[in-house]
Design a protein around this motif. Structure first.
Motif, mmCIF file in Angstrom:
data_model
loop_
_atom_site.group_PDB
_atom_site.id
_atom_site.type_symbol
_atom_site.label_atom_id
_atom_site.label_comp_id
_atom_site.label_asym_id
_atom_site.label_seq_id
_atom_site.Cartn_x
_atom_site.Cartn_y
_atom_site.Cartn_z
ATOM 1 N N UNK A 340 0.306 -7.781 -9.569
ATOM 2 C CA UNK A 340 -1.049 -8.151 -9.118
ATOM 3 C C UNK A 340 -1.542 -7.222 -8.021
ATOM 4 N N UNK A 341 -2.849 -7.108 -7.920
ATOM 5 C CA UNK A 341 -3.521 -6.602 -6.734
ATOM 6 C C UNK A 341 -3.920 -7.827 -5.906
ATOM 7 N N UNK A 342 -4.467 -7.615 -4.718
ATOM 8 C CA UNK A 342 -4.984 -8.730 -3.931
ATOM 9 C C UNK A 342 -6.503 -8.755 -3.997
ATOM 10 N N UNK A 343 -7.117 -7.587 -3.928
ATOM 11 C CA UNK A 343 -8.553 -7.467 -4.172
ATOM 12 C C UNK A 343 -8.702 -6.736 -5.498
ATOM 13 N N UNK A 373 3.386 -6.086 -5.806
ATOM 14 C CA UNK A 373 2.080 -6.135 -5.160
ATOM 15 C C UNK A 373 1.509 -4.727 -5.161
ATOM 16 N N UNK A 374 0.465 -4.515 -5.922
ATOM 17 C CA UNK A 374 -0.167 -3.200 -6.062
ATOM 18 C C UNK A 374 -1.235 -3.066 -4.978
ATOM 19 N N UNK A 383 -5.811 -4.470 9.011
ATOM 20 C CA UNK A 383 -4.890 -4.334 10.142
ATOM 21 C C UNK A 383 -3.435 -4.374 9.669
ATOM 22 N N UNK A 384 -2.626 -3.501 10.243
ATOM 23 C CA UNK A 384 -1.230 -3.446 9.812
ATOM 24 C C UNK A 384 -1.019 -2.642 8.560
ATOM 25 N N UNK A 385 -2.111 -2.161 7.942
ATOM 26 C CA UNK A 385 -2.095 -1.234 6.814
ATOM 27 C C UNK A 385 -1.768 -1.855 5.465
ATOM 28 N N UNK A 386 -1.221 -3.081 5.445
ATOM 29 C CA UNK A 386 -0.867 -3.730 4.185
ATOM 30 C C UNK A 386 -1.513 -5.111 4.174
ATOM 31 N N UNK A 387 -2.281 -5.399 3.125
ATOM 32 C CA UNK A 387 -2.919 -6.711 3.040
ATOM 33 C C UNK A 387 -1.891 -7.807 2.735
ATOM 34 N N UNK A 388 -0.787 -7.473 2.076
ATOM 35 C CA UNK A 388 0.202 -8.512 1.757
ATOM 36 C C UNK A 388 0.774 -9.141 3.031
ATOM 37 N N UNK A 389 0.821 -8.367 4.104
ATOM 38 C CA UNK A 389 1.323 -8.935 5.360
ATOM 39 C C UNK A 389 0.320 -9.929 5.942
#
Length: 556
Positions: A340-343, A373-374, A383-389
């Motif tokens: 999956x992507x998140x957006x 997670x793509x 922020x933090x460079x990764x949306x999964x975080x």
């Protein structure tokens, strides 16, 4: 006093009141913008190569430069120790000062342009007038001599815009003779440093926390991200992750032991479109990844037997996810992975909900199903460079690229776990991907973004709120705002209107695109300003969108 005179007096008074209100609103708006500029300035970042790469490495490199080049040791050390300001105040003022010239021809049009030798499809889509002669921050200067606003970040890979001053460090590295090309077996010091930095940041560790990083790197616990594979493109990175998941069902070659699930048919769960098909997911352009989104139907039909299968799961519908998971997680099948992507920027910018993903991850982890997670689209824009975080997720594969090297090089990465480290050196990767200067581009982008995490969050929120107000004022045209922060889209009520909207803005040299061709995807206008976008840039962009919406509401 005659009635007409009274009416004229009232009109004059009303006009004066309106002018006074408008003036007060203008003053208030100017004050708000100034407050935004004052309160949300980018944090100054300055670094030398030695600051970024470490003294031990730089000492070795400068000694090599003194031997291999015409530089003296002192000259080489001076280059390595020269601090570069990543985003000087004068640079920011220069960008904001050029906003009024967007759409204007600021230099003569290029003469003698040629078509190259493209395929028919590329020739049909080409827009050479907008091809770059140069760029500055959030601007591109086209071959037609006009100034363009890159409000889609050049299709999502220039988060720091054009000619970001911090990338001057790459030129300094070249002056010292640092080579770009290496091989898998001779991964350079910069690449190895980057790998550690990716593990550190993916696990949310502070830069000074060396002990915690050491424990993470040594861990063999599930879902702990501590392995990095270096590749060139996002497509190859996704392909590597898919192959590593397939390695639990099929042997790469006869030297490998029997896979854990050799008697089961792998089934991959991907995001479904609103029609129940698979057009909403996008994980690259290899054959396998393309069949996952419905392309190559003849191949897909033959694959969908005992070799492997793809099952689309409905967006933000955990009941559907759970039902399909339970259907395919028993013999003769096994859910091989959730991708999956998140957006979903290839499907209207629809945002997956945190609670949906958290529940899906918990189910997958409970039943030994890895999750990919793509973040090719979303990395570096939060922020933090990764949306999964931000979502509190613990994937088994994180795929990154585009944003991290800032458009300087094709350079993507897979960050994965010890448990998924299942293939040999050439099973999951290609020869290229270890380039030292590409790794340096990563480190420069990461340093600026890590130190400006608050600015990125605040400007993403500022942009999203401005779009929300825009949508509220034009509810007859716009159904809703989708996405998150800089990755925001406008859902229009009618496909024809979004096409007209984006065409007018494109004609004014503002990059924005319409997505109207996917199965039951709401007609969307896609945007993605660079993370260096200032309040002035965002205000200008939203104001231009508002002008077009007024025009669409009242063509006269």
């Amino acid at each position: 006093m005659p009635r007409q005179a009274v009416q004229n007096t009232q009109k004059m008074q009303n006009k004066q009141k309106m002018q006074k209100v408008q003036k007060m609103q203008e003053v208030q708006k100017m004050q708000e913008v100034q407050e935004m500029q004052n309160a949300h300035n980018m944090k100054p970042v300055k670094s030398s190569l030695q600051d970024l790469l470490g003294k031990e490495y730089v000492d070795a490199v400068t000694a090599a430069a003194a031997f291999l080049t015409d530089l003296s040791l002192a000259e080489a050390q001076e280059i390595a120790r020269e601090p570069i300001e990543f985003m000087p105040e004068a640079y920011i003022r220069r960008m904001d000062g050029l906003l009024s010239q967007v759409g204007s021809q600021v230099v003569p049009e290029m003469k003698g342009a040629h078509d190259g030798a493209p395929t028919d499809a590329f020739r049909k889509a080409a827009n050479p007038k907008a091809s770059p002669l140069g760029g500055l921050g959030y601007f591109r200067l086209g071959e037609d001599g006009k100034l363009y606003l890159i409000t889609k970040s050049e299709h999502y890979h220039t988060p720091l815009g054009h000619n970001f001053p911090g990338y001057k460090l790459i030129g300094q590295a070249e002056r010292l003779g640092i080579t770009n090309a290496t091989h898998n077996n001779t991964r350079g010091s910069i690449t190895r440093l980057l790998e550690r930095e990716l593990v550190r940041t993916a696990n949310g560790l502070a830069k000074a926390d060396a002990d915690a990083l050491g424990r993470i790197l040594d861990s063999r616990e599930p879902h702990v991200l501590n392995r990095v594979i270096n590749l060139e493109t996002g497509t190859l990175a996704c392909e590597a992750a898919i192959k590593m998941m397939l390695a639990r069902f099929y042997k790469l070659d006869d030297t490998f032991p029997d896979p854990k699930y050799k008697d089961r048919t792998p089934v991959f769960l991907v995001m479904a479109d609103h029609d129940g098909g698979s057009q909403a997911n996008y994980h690259g352009t290899t054959i396998v990844a393309q069949t996952m989104r419905g392309l190559w139907p003849g191949i897909r039909e033959k694959l969908q037997g005992e070799i492997m299968q793809t099952c689309p799961v409905r967006i933000n519908d955990f009941a559907d996810f759970k039902a399909k998971f339970e259907q395919y997680n028993k013999p003769p099948y096994k859910v091989a992975g959730f991708l999956h992507e998140i957006v979903l920027m290839n499907y209207g910018g629809i945002l997956l909900e945190p609670s949906y993903l958290q529940k899906a991850y918990a189910l997958c982890h409970e039943h030994d199903t890895p999750v990919m997670c793509d973040e090719i689209q979303s990395c570096m824009w939060y922020p933090g460079m990764y949306l999964f975080r931000e979502y509190g997720l613990n994937p088994d594969f994180v795929v990154i690229g585009k944003g991290f090297p800032g458009g300087q090089y094709p350079a993507s990465r897979v960050i994965t776990t010890a448990a998924m480290d299942t293939l040999n050196q050439f099973g999951a990767l290609v020869t290229n991907g270890q380039e030292e200067l590409a790794a340096l581009a990563y480190l420069i982008t990461m340093k600026f973004s890590e130190e400006n995490a608050d600015y990125i969050r605040e400007m993403g929120t500022y942009y999203e709120e401005k779009l929300q107000r825009l949508a509220e004022c034009h509810g007859g045209l716009i159904e809703k705002v989708e996405g998150k922060g800089h990755l925001s889209t406008l859902f229009f009520r009618q496909p024809g209107k979004v096409t007209e909207f984006t065409a007018i803005l494109n004609g004014s040299c503002i990059d924005i695109s319409a997505q109207t061709y996917k199965a039951k995807c709401p007609p969307a206008a896609l945007t993605k300003p660079p993370v260096i976008a200032t309040p002035a840039m965002i205000d200008y962009f939203v104001h231009r969108m508002e002008e077009v919406l007024h025009r669409l509401n009242d063509p006269n």
